[in-house]
Motif scaffolding. Structure first.
Motif, PDB file in Angstrom:
ATOM      1  N   ASP A  90      -5.744   1.978 -11.481  1.00 17.23           N
ATOM      2  CA  ASP A  90      -5.236   0.679 -11.030  1.00 17.23           C
ATOM      3  C   ASP A  90      -5.182  -0.301 -12.198  1.00 17.23           C
ATOM      4  O   ASP A  90      -6.178  -0.488 -12.917  1.00 17.23           O
ATOM      5  CB  ASP A  90      -6.129   0.107  -9.927  1.00 17.23           C
ATOM      6  CG  ASP A  90      -5.952   0.815  -8.606  1.00 17.23           C
ATOM      7  OD1 ASP A  90      -5.121   1.740  -8.526  1.00 17.23           O
ATOM      8  OD2 ASP A  90      -6.653   0.450  -7.633  1.00 17.23           O
TER       9      ASP A  90
ATOM     10  N   THR B  59      -0.727   9.700  -8.496  1.00 17.63           N
ATOM     11  CA  THR B  59      -1.853   9.972  -7.598  1.00 17.63           C
ATOM     12  C   THR B  59      -1.701  11.378  -7.040  1.00 17.63           C
ATOM     13  O   THR B  59      -1.157  11.596  -5.959  1.00 17.63           O
ATOM     14  CB  THR B  59      -1.893   8.945  -6.449  1.00 17.63           C
ATOM     15  OG1 THR B  59      -1.799   7.621  -6.992  1.00 17.63           O
ATOM     16  CG2 THR B  59      -3.187   9.059  -5.674  1.00 17.63           C
TER      17      THR B  59
ATOM     18  N   GLY C   8      -7.252   8.495 -12.051  1.00 14.73           N
ATOM     19  CA  GLY C   8      -6.128   8.214 -11.182  1.00 14.73           C
ATOM     20  C   GLY C   8      -5.727   9.418 -10.359  1.00 14.73           C
ATOM     21  O   GLY C   8      -4.958   9.285  -9.397  1.00 14.73           O
TER      22      GLY C   8
ATOM     23  N   GLU D 149      -8.837   5.054  -8.357  1.00  9.70           N
ATOM     24  CA  GLU D 149      -8.637   3.647  -8.710  1.00  9.70           C
ATOM     25  C   GLU D 149      -8.916   3.344 -10.175  1.00  9.70           C
ATOM     26  O   GLU D 149      -8.696   2.209 -10.614  1.00  9.70           O
ATOM     27  CB  GLU D 149      -9.516   2.775  -7.807  1.00  9.70           C
ATOM     28  CG  GLU D 149      -9.026   2.765  -6.358  1.00  9.70           C
ATOM     29  CD  GLU D 149      -9.883   1.922  -5.432  1.00  9.70           C
ATOM     30  OE1 GLU D 149     -11.027   1.581  -5.827  1.00  9.70           O
ATOM     31  OE2 GLU D 149      -9.418   1.608  -4.311  1.00  9.70           O
ATOM     32  N   ARG D 150      -9.356   4.338 -10.939  1.00  9.35           N
ATOM     33  CA  ARG D 150      -9.465   4.142 -12.399  1.00  9.35           C
ATOM     34  C   ARG D 150      -8.113   3.783 -13.008  1.00  9.35           C
ATOM     35  O   ARG D 150      -8.043   3.133 -14.062  1.00  9.35           O
ATOM     36  CB  ARG D 150      -9.989   5.411 -13.083  1.00  9.35           C
ATOM     37  CG  ARG D 150     -11.498   5.620 -13.064  1.00  9.35           C
ATOM     38  CD  ARG D 150     -11.909   6.733 -14.007  1.00  9.35           C
ATOM     39  NE  ARG D 150     -11.523   6.438 -15.372  1.00  9.35           N
ATOM     40  CZ  ARG D 150     -11.156   7.352 -16.278  1.00  9.35           C
ATOM     41  NH1 ARG D 150     -11.086   8.626 -15.937  1.00  9.35           N
ATOM     42  NH2 ARG D 150     -10.835   6.998 -17.502  1.00  9.35           N
TER      43      ARG D 150
ATOM     44  N   ARG E 215     -12.083   8.054  -4.065  1.00 10.99           N
ATOM     45  CA  ARG E 215     -11.246   6.860  -4.214  1.00 10.99           C
ATOM     46  C   ARG E 215     -11.508   6.142  -5.536  1.00 10.99           C
ATOM     47  O   ARG E 215     -10.582   5.656  -6.185  1.00 10.99           O
ATOM     48  CB  ARG E 215     -11.473   5.921  -3.034  1.00 10.99           C
ATOM     49  CG  ARG E 215     -10.548   4.712  -3.046  1.00 10.99           C
ATOM     50  CD  ARG E 215     -10.549   3.955  -1.750  1.00 10.99           C
ATOM     51  NE  ARG E 215      -9.595   2.850  -1.796  1.00 10.99           N
ATOM     52  CZ  ARG E 215      -8.671   2.609  -0.886  1.00 10.99           C
ATOM     53  NH1 ARG E 215      -8.557   3.401   0.161  1.00 10.99           N
ATOM     54  NH2 ARG E 215      -7.855   1.575  -1.003  1.00 10.99           N
ATOM     55  N   ALA E 216     -12.750   6.085  -5.971  1.00 14.53           N
ATOM     56  CA  ALA E 216     -13.062   5.375  -7.216  1.00 14.53           C
ATOM     57  C   ALA E 216     -12.368   6.029  -8.405  1.00 14.53           C
ATOM     58  O   ALA E 216     -11.887   5.334  -9.317  1.00 14.53           O
ATOM     59  CB  ALA E 216     -14.573   5.321  -7.430  1.00 14.53           C
TER      60      ALA E 216
ATOM     61  N   LYS F  54      -0.055  -1.991  -7.819  1.00 17.29           N
ATOM     62  CA  LYS F  54      -1.434  -1.574  -8.108  1.00 17.29           C
ATOM     63  C   LYS F  54      -1.538  -0.934  -9.491  1.00 17.29           C
ATOM     64  O   LYS F  54      -2.496  -1.166 -10.235  1.00 17.29           O
ATOM     65  CB  LYS F  54      -1.913  -0.583  -7.048  1.00 17.29           C
ATOM     66  CG  LYS F  54      -2.336  -1.214  -5.726  1.00 17.29           C
ATOM     67  CD  LYS F  54      -3.761  -1.750  -5.792  1.00 17.29           C
ATOM     68  CE  LYS F  54      -4.199  -2.303  -4.439  1.00 17.29           C
ATOM     69  NZ  LYS F  54      -4.426  -1.233  -3.454  1.00 17.29           N
TER      70      LYS F  54
ATOM     71  N   GLN G 260      -3.837   4.371   0.207  1.00 21.64           N
ATOM     72  CA  GLN G 260      -4.517   3.135  -0.170  1.00 21.64           C
ATOM     73  C   GLN G 260      -4.894   2.287   1.036  1.00 21.64           C
ATOM     74  O   GLN G 260      -5.951   1.660   1.045  1.00 21.64           O
ATOM     75  CB  GLN G 260      -3.619   2.321  -1.111  1.00 21.64           C
ATOM     76  CG  GLN G 260      -3.385   2.993  -2.449  1.00 21.64           C
ATOM     77  CD  GLN G 260      -2.320   2.300  -3.276  1.00 21.64           C
ATOM     78  OE1 GLN G 260      -1.404   1.673  -2.738  1.00 21.64           O
ATOM     79  NE2 GLN G 260      -2.422   2.408  -4.591  1.00 21.64           N
TER      80      GLN G 260
ATOM     81  N   ASP H 162       0.812  -1.212   0.000  1.00 19.22           N
ATOM     82  CA  ASP H 162       0.000   0.000   0.000  1.00 19.22           C
ATOM     83  C   ASP H 162       0.845   1.262   0.000  1.00 19.22           C
ATOM     84  O   ASP H 162       1.940   1.306   0.562  1.00 19.22           O
ATOM     85  CB  ASP H 162      -0.907   0.041   1.226  1.00 19.22           C
ATOM     86  CG  ASP H 162      -2.108  -0.884   1.111  1.00 19.22           C
ATOM     87  OD1 ASP H 162      -2.446  -1.267  -0.027  1.00 19.22           O
ATOM     88  OD2 ASP H 162      -2.695  -1.217   2.148  1.00 19.22           O
TER      89      ASP H 162
ATOM     90  N   LYS I 166      -7.887  -1.498   1.358  1.00 16.85           N
ATOM     91  CA  LYS I 166      -9.314  -1.213   1.184  1.00 16.85           C
ATOM     92  C   LYS I 166      -9.741   0.155   1.691  1.00 16.85           C
ATOM     93  O   LYS I 166     -10.528   0.839   1.036  1.00 16.85           O
ATOM     94  CB  LYS I 166     -10.148  -2.295   1.884  1.00 16.85           C
ATOM     95  CG  LYS I 166      -9.988  -3.687   1.297  1.00 16.85           C
ATOM     96  CD  LYS I 166     -10.855  -4.702   2.039  1.00 16.85           C
ATOM     97  CE  LYS I 166     -10.709  -6.091   1.437  1.00 16.85           C
ATOM     98  NZ  LYS I 166     -11.550  -7.091   2.163  1.00 16.85           N
TER      99      LYS I 166
END
Length: 680
Positions: free
Chosen positions: A477, A436, A464, A474-475, A470-471, A562, A199, A195, A229
């Motif tokens: 990832d 990020t 990103g 996470e695009r 967060r979503a 990731k 993250q 992480d 998570k």
């Protein structure tokens, strides 16, 4: 006064904003500090004219706390931050050259308080409230200096005995040690590979056990955060019983609290705004307690790509109160006086560069601010020259995902526009680092250097990027080198056609540094259309992802897991497919590589079919070998290559001569490629 205007082709306008004017004798505010005992404000400033060293300054008087030869900076986590603390008029700081902590009282010379000849780095100092000679600190042990062998921990520094004692260890990383008001408890953040802190950061608390000068922590308890998570971080104590922190449990980083053994969100319901940035630097703190009872906090959040203030009631579960201010980029928020409800922060407006600002809660609400430090520039420019940011939310056709960009259109009061009918301006497409991270909307004279000459400038906060939940982060990832690249191309396509039609797609050039440099190189080598951009410029960019995995620094040594979906051993085909070095023969976009070996050894510029590469000689984040790989690849194909290596520079430019040279050469290169007769 002559107020007449003229028209000329975009990109050819004359501008008073020169590279020398915006780099000569400037100072850059690194962070702001407040002495909690006295209320006095200090700051750390970087001085490019002094080889980029950092200096601790008493803000009100402008007096340097330390003299020449000291560099108030730390290399913890490689990106550093939180390198100093001032308590009751006494300053503690990390000196970059030897990594030791020094103490300095007014009128005296700094004295070392940590051992010599130890490859240690320190940061994030915290004074014990009842025993101020005891400092909690991050300790990064480089005895065996490799990503897998560097040891991170929390320690206690005894400033009287000048000794260092272990406190907490076992995790891969630590940050933000915070004593409770009475000093009986300690909170901190920790996380483990693979992480990054945003993250799977976790917040812990424990009881402080004091036996003489011996300090230990018992009954350690994880109160928030879950590996891979949920990210929790930025802890601080509102009072002895209530700990405040942030958690992205809802999908956005929102304020939470821990009291009476329970963790819970502060708001009555989740807010779809991020109240915490990704912690790249240790001094990135997004809030401050503003009253002695610990019932109220002032928080910053990202709303529509801009920073804004919120007053947060800690005791009551209700929605926060937004405060509208002219500041669109805010950082380093601290309390300078809880008794008076005063805070201090670094704030930028869309038409003013960064200031150190002090205000009370009522001042903020009334729009009244005290500027403690004004921008330092050789020349003061008219606000009429400034092109304001225009944030635009686009929609990606394939899946309806948002795409966030910020456009700066050409602006110069001496010109009414182009004298060529139907001409649209050339556009610099800027890709931020990280990946990020996101580009803020505060005034940046580098952008105005281009816009006042008739260029458009487009910041792309691609999938990103931070600040949008967060979503959205996470695009990226598993898709680094794809989502960021295609988002950059889509942004230009959208803005060059109806209903916008604001830029010329045939004269779009792409640039970026670090991770943005990687996206730049990928855009001209592995994109769906590698010929889309007319030119490109990469500063300390990544060309070989396998080499990046082989020679990383510890903080980011598992970041690629990731971003790419695994290690090289696990997904070697992905690493090769996304690495520009394996696709250098696909580069046909006119580009430039530059090199110099001393500060005054300038080689001539050479237009060729390779990227413009700028590289720092001592960069430990993206080592110079990354730039040299792409250089050697082109040489082996018989191409003409010029590669600029800036001596004494690391990850990003800190020296005045480098900053000026890089800016002038970038504009000159883009203009030559596009056939524009620019006035540099």
């Amino acid at each position: 006064m002559d107020t007449s205007t003229s028209s000329a082709a975009y990109g050819t306008w004359e501008s008073p904003i020169t590279a020398e004017a915006i780099t000569k004798n400037i100072t850059v505010i690194e962070t702001v500090l407040a002495d909690r005992a006295t209320g006095h404000v200090y700051h750390i400033e970087r001085r490019p004219s002094e080889q980029g060293r950092n200096v601790l300054v008493e803000t009100a008087t402008g007096k340097d706390v330390v003299g020449q030869g000291w560099n108030v900076r730390t290399g913890v986590h490689e990106y550093g931050g939180s390198a100093a603390l001032v308590h009751d008029g006494v300053a503690y700081f990390s000196n970059y050259s030897d990594g030791r902590i020094y103490v300095v009282s007014p009128g005296e010379e700094p004295q070392a308080i940590t051992p010599a000849d130890k490859p240690y780095r320190y940061a994030n100092f915290e004074v014990h409230p009842r025993h101020p000679h005891l400092l909690a600190s991050i300790l990064e042990d480089h005895t065996v200096d490799g990503p897998a062998t560097i040891v991170s921990s929390l320690c206690i520094v005894n400033t009287q005995t000048k000794s260092v004692h272990p406190l907490i260890s076992g995790a891969d990383f630590y940050a933000q040690p915070k004593f409770s008001r009475g000093g009986n408890r300690l909170a901190w953040q920790q996380w483990n590979h693979p992480d990054m802190p945003w993250q799977g950061g976790q917040v812990f608390v424990g009881d402080v056990v004091l036996e003489g000068d011996s300090v230990s922590v018992s009954n350690s308890l994880r109160i928030a955060g879950e590996t891979g998570k949920v990210s929790a971080g930025y802890p601080t104590w509102a009072n002895d019983n209530t700990l405040i922190f942030t958690s992205d449990h809802s999908g956005y980083s929102n304020p939470w609290k821990f009291e009476d053994g329970n963790a819970s969100p502060i708001f009555s319901g989740p807010m779809k705004e991020d109240f915490a940035p990704p912690m790249w630097s240790l001094d990135m703190f997004p809030y401050s307690i503003v009253d002695s009872a610990g019932t109220q906090a002032l928080w910053t959040a990202v709303k529509d790509g801009r920073d804004t203030f919120y007053i947060v009631d800690i005791d009551e579960r209700k929605s926060p109160q937004q405060i509208d201010t002219p500041f669109v980029a805010i950082r380093g928020l601290l309390s300078s006086s809880e008794a008076n409800g005063q805070v201090v922060f670094c704030g930028q407006k869309v038409d003013e560069t960064e200031n150190i600002v002090q205000a009370s809660m009522s001042d903020l609400q009334n729009g009244s601010f005290k500027l403690l430090k004004q921008p330092s520039t050789t020349v003061k420019f008219s606000k009429a020259l400034v092109s304001p940011p225009r944030p635009i939310a686009l929609t990606i056709p394939d899946d309806g995902s948002p795409l966030y960009v910020v456009l700066y259109s050409p602006r110069n009061p001496s010109y009414s526009g182009s004298n060529i009918p139907g001409e649209r301006p050339p556009c610099v497409v800027n890709i931020h680092g990280g990946p990020t991270d996101h580009v803020a909307q505060g005034l940046d004279w580098k952008k105005q250097y281009f816009t006042t000459r008739g260029w458009a400038w487009l910041d792309v906060n691609h999938g990103g990027s931070s600040g949008y939940g967060r979503a959205y982060m996470e695009r990226l990832d598993y898709h680094w080198g794809e989502v960021d690249v295609e988002d950059s191309i889509l942004a230009v396509k959208f803005l060059s056609q109806e209903p916008y039609s604001l830029i010329d797609p045939k004269r779009a050039v792409i640039r970026g540094g670090s991770a943005g440099g990687f996206t730049t190189l990928a855009a001209i080598s592995i994109a769906s259309d590698p010929k889309f951009f007319a030119a490109a410029q990469s500063s300390y960019g990544i060309s070989d992802l396998q080499k990046l995995e082989e020679f990383p620094h510890k903080f980011e040594s598992h970041y690629l897991n990731k971003l790419l979906g695994g290690t090289f051993a696990e997904v070697s085909e992905v690493y090769k497919a996304r690495s520009p070095i394996y696709h250098a023969d696909s580069i046909t976009t006119p580009l430039l590589v530059r090199r110099f070996t001393s500060l005054f050894d300038w080689d001539s510029d050479l237009i060729c079919y390779i990227p413009q590469i700028l590289q720092g000689e001592i960069d430990k984040v993206v080592p110079k070998e990354q730039s040299e790989l792409i250089y050697q690849s082109i040489k082996q194909r018989g191409g003409d290559v010029e590669y600029k290596l800036y001596p004494g520079e690391g990850h990003g430019w800190r020296q005045e001569v480098t900053m000026r040279d890089a800016l002038e050469r970038e504009l000159g290169f883009f203009s030559r490629v596009l056939g524009i007769s620019a006035v540099i």
